[in-house]
Design a protein around this motif. Structure first.
Motif, PDB file in Angstrom:
ATOM      1  N   MET A 257       0.844  -1.183   0.000  1.00 50.69           N
ATOM      2  CA  MET A 257       0.000   0.000   0.000  1.00 50.69           C
ATOM      3  C   MET A 257       0.887   1.243   0.000  1.00 50.69           C
ATOM      4  N   THR A 258       0.421   2.311  -0.650  1.00 50.79           N
ATOM      5  CA  THR A 258       1.138   3.580  -0.647  1.00 50.79           C
ATOM      6  C   THR A 258       0.453   4.519   0.328  1.00 50.79           C
ATOM      7  N   GLY A 259       1.114   4.759   1.472  1.00 54.41           N
ATOM      8  CA  GLY A 259       0.563   5.632   2.490  1.00 54.41           C
ATOM      9  C   GLY A 259       1.086   7.052   2.330  1.00 54.41           C
ATOM     10  N   ILE A 260       0.204   8.028   2.465  1.00 55.87           N
ATOM     11  CA  ILE A 260       0.574   9.440   2.357  1.00 55.87           C
ATOM     12  C   ILE A 260       0.209  10.119   3.666  1.00 55.87           C
ATOM     13  N   ASN A 261       1.218  10.610   4.378  1.00 54.97           N
ATOM     14  CA  ASN A 261       1.038  11.240   5.678  1.00 54.97           C
ATOM     15  C   ASN A 261       1.009  12.758   5.492  1.00 54.97           C
ATOM     16  N   ILE A 262      -0.077  13.409   5.920  1.00 52.36           N
ATOM     17  CA  ILE A 262      -0.244  14.856   5.758  1.00 52.36           C
ATOM     18  C   ILE A 262      -0.236  15.511   7.141  1.00 52.36           C
ATOM     19  N   ASN A 263       0.639  16.485   7.339  1.00 46.83           N
ATOM     20  CA  ASN A 263       0.759  17.166   8.618  1.00 46.83           C
ATOM     21  C   ASN A 263       0.888  18.665   8.422  1.00 46.83           C
TER      22      ASN A 263
ATOM     23  N   GLY B 159      -1.502  17.398  15.136  1.00 53.21           N
ATOM     24  CA  GLY B 159      -2.442  16.617  14.349  1.00 53.21           C
ATOM     25  C   GLY B 159      -1.840  16.113  13.058  1.00 53.21           C
ATOM     26  N   GLY B 160      -2.433  15.072  12.505  1.00 55.00           N
ATOM     27  CA  GLY B 160      -1.963  14.531  11.238  1.00 55.00           C
ATOM     28  C   GLY B 160      -2.943  13.498  10.730  1.00 55.00           C
ATOM     29  N   CYS B 161      -2.853  13.163   9.462  1.00 52.23           N
ATOM     30  CA  CYS B 161      -3.709  12.113   8.926  1.00 52.23           C
ATOM     31  C   CYS B 161      -2.937  11.322   7.882  1.00 52.23           C
ATOM     32  N   VAL B 162      -3.401  10.110   7.660  1.00 52.95           N
ATOM     33  CA  VAL B 162      -2.803   9.232   6.658  1.00 52.95           C
ATOM     34  C   VAL B 162      -3.886   8.811   5.683  1.00 52.95           C
ATOM     35  N   ILE B 163      -3.599   8.922   4.404  1.00 44.86           N
ATOM     36  CA  ILE B 163      -4.499   8.400   3.375  1.00 44.86           C
ATOM     37  C   ILE B 163      -3.735   7.368   2.564  1.00 44.86           C
ATOM     38  N   TYR B 164      -4.467   6.451   1.961  1.00 45.69           N
ATOM     39  CA  TYR B 164      -3.844   5.425   1.133  1.00 45.69           C
ATOM     40  C   TYR B 164      -4.275   5.622  -0.317  1.00 45.69           C
ATOM     41  N   ALA B 165      -3.269   5.678  -1.184  1.00 46.92           N
ATOM     42  CA  ALA B 165      -3.537   5.945  -2.600  1.00 46.92           C
ATOM     43  C   ALA B 165      -4.487   4.915  -3.179  1.00 46.92           C
ATOM     44  N   GLU B 166      -4.390   3.671  -2.714  1.00 50.57           N
ATOM     45  CA  GLU B 166      -5.232   2.604  -3.249  1.00 50.57           C
ATOM     46  C   GLU B 166      -6.709   2.851  -2.971  1.00 50.57           C
TER      47      GLU B 166
ATOM     48  N   GLN C 154       1.461   1.112   9.769  1.00 51.06           N
ATOM     49  CA  GLN C 154       2.892   1.387   9.858  1.00 51.06           C
ATOM     50  C   GLN C 154       3.208   2.863   9.692  1.00 51.06           C
ATOM     51  N   LEU C 155       2.592   3.492   8.710  1.00 54.64           N
ATOM     52  CA  LEU C 155       2.912   4.895   8.441  1.00 54.64           C
ATOM     53  C   LEU C 155       2.349   5.809   9.516  1.00 54.64           C
ATOM     54  N   ARG C 156       1.113   5.586   9.900  1.00 58.10           N
ATOM     55  CA  ARG C 156       0.467   6.443  10.896  1.00 58.10           C
ATOM     56  C   ARG C 156       1.198   6.402  12.237  1.00 58.10           C
ATOM     57  N   LEU C 157       1.777   5.258  12.579  1.00 60.02           N
ATOM     58  CA  LEU C 157       2.423   5.096  13.883  1.00 60.02           C
ATOM     59  C   LEU C 157       3.942   5.155  13.798  1.00 60.02           C
ATOM     60  N   MET C 158       4.459   5.678  12.694  1.00 60.62           N
ATOM     61  CA  MET C 158       5.897   5.656  12.456  1.00 60.62           C
ATOM     62  C   MET C 158       6.675   6.441  13.513  1.00 60.62           C
ATOM     63  N   ASP C 159       6.114   7.557  14.011  1.00 59.35           N
ATOM     64  CA  ASP C 159       6.819   8.396  14.989  1.00 59.35           C
ATOM     65  C   ASP C 159       6.172   8.308  16.360  1.00 59.35           C
ATOM     66  N   VAL C 160       5.537   7.176  16.643  1.00 63.33           N
ATOM     67  CA  VAL C 160       4.797   6.986  17.888  1.00 63.33           C
ATOM     68  C   VAL C 160       5.474   5.899  18.720  1.00 63.33           C
ATOM     69  N   PRO C 161       5.603   6.080  20.040  1.00 71.19           N
ATOM     70  CA  PRO C 161       6.233   5.063  20.895  1.00 71.19           C
ATOM     71  C   PRO C 161       5.295   3.882  21.140  1.00 71.19           C
ATOM     72  N   THR C 162       5.249   2.948  20.225  1.00 70.88           N
ATOM     73  CA  THR C 162       4.331   1.817  20.311  1.00 70.88           C
ATOM     74  C   THR C 162       4.908   0.686  21.156  1.00 70.88           C
ATOM     75  N   ARG C 163       4.023  -0.225  21.553  1.00 68.65           N
ATOM     76  CA  ARG C 163       4.421  -1.452  22.241  1.00 68.65           C
ATOM     77  C   ARG C 163       3.656  -2.611  21.633  1.00 68.65           C
TER      78      ARG C 163
END
Length: 303
Positions: A38-44, A50-57, A113-122
């Motif tokens: 999938m091609t994820g596009i992160n807009i900030n 705030g931010g959002c992610v859209i998928y080109a597909e 993956q893209l939406r949580l790329m800069d998030v401290p996940t567990r």
């Protein structure tokens, strides 16, 4: 006919054309849980929380159904630029506020993956495709929303990753419970009466948030609530909004449960609400993964 690759190029051109000056976008190829690329596009907005992610597909499907690309992007930009969340910059948060108002949410680690790329996940111990992440709960006007806790927010407020996870777990524990589904349904139906005093009966338990609704799968970030279950249960990830728990003594067919979960995910749920295609067991703090599409696999993890 415009193929998918050509559409992605057209989409990026149109996004850059309509993107406000103080907004940025980044593009990343990600793999979803079914190995689809999938091609994820992160807009900030620069400096915004705030931010959002859209998928080109997703947009390509709408384009194939006759929607104009410029109109789709125009509608998207309108929603983004008018969102109150984007008015909250990193300086809007304080350390004390973050510690008091942070709680957990759950997501599928492959589709986010893209939406949580800069998030401290567990990772959730024993679960192969579910990830925990902290969010800041905020009241914007009359609406309640959440802002992802990013590494940048932690750094600017001098909060460590360990501290934010500890705060998120404590706040989630305070709110979350696991209750009989029949009790929950009776509560939701209020004063409705049933003939001959009939009551709703179900072997299922369900996750329950005492303070809000909509993200009740967050019980996976509340180990004490999970430990309250004294017998083995199948854990059914019905969506990112809730979990169902079925006593193992009910002797359900696990393969049928997996097929049911996968079918609901593919035909009923919005893709963003899909948590997992797997079915799990929970027994005294240990999760067992029954992986979908790979036969019966078990992975024991001692918490």
């Amino acid at each position: 006919m415009v193929d998918k690759d050509m559409f992605k190029s057209m989409l990026l051109d149109e996004l850059y054309k309509q993107l406000p000056d103080d907004f940025t976008l980044s593009v990343k190829e990600v793999f979803k849980s079914n190995d689809a690329r999938m091609t994820g596009i992160n807009i900030n907005r620069e400096g915004s929380a705030g931010g959002c992610v859209i998928y080109a597909e997703d947009l390509y499907g709408r384009y194939q159904n006759g929607e104009e690309l410029s109109s789709m992007v125009s509608d998207l930009m309108g929603e983004i630029t008018k969102s109150d969340i984007y008015s909250m910059d990193l300086g809007s948060f304080t350390r004390d506020d973050m510690m008091a108002h942070t709680s957990y949410r759950m997501a599928n680690k492959f589709t986010n993956q893209l939406r949580l790329m800069d998030v401290p996940t567990r990772d959730v111990p024993g679960m192969t495709d579910i990830v925990i992440y902290p969010v800041y709960e905020v009241q914007v006007g009359t609406r309640r929303g959440t802002v992802l806790i990013s590494n940048s927010m932690l750094e600017s407020n001098h909060v460590s990753v360990q501290e934010i996870h500890a705060a998120a777990e404590a706040n989630t524990e305070r709110r979350m419970a696991i209750v009989p589904l029949s009790e929950r349904l009776q509560g939701l139906m209020g004063g409705m009466e049933f003939p001959d005093g009939e009551e709703i009966e179900s072997p299922f338990l369900v996750s329950y948030d005492r303070e809000s609704s909509g993200d009740e799968a967050s019980v996976l970030g509340a180990p004490k609530a999970l430990a309250s279950l004294k017998e083995p249960y199948y854990v059914i990830p019905s969506s990112t909004h809730e979990l169902l728990f079925l006593p193992k003594s009910f002797e359900a067919d696990v393969d049928n449960l997996k097929r049911l979960v996968s079918e609901v995910n593919s035909t009923v749920l919005d893709p963003k609400d899909v948590l997992s295609n797997n079915v799990y067991e929970l027994d005294q703090g240990r999760f067992v993964t029954h992986e979908a599409g790979a036969g019966l696999k078990k992975q024991f993890v001692q918490e």
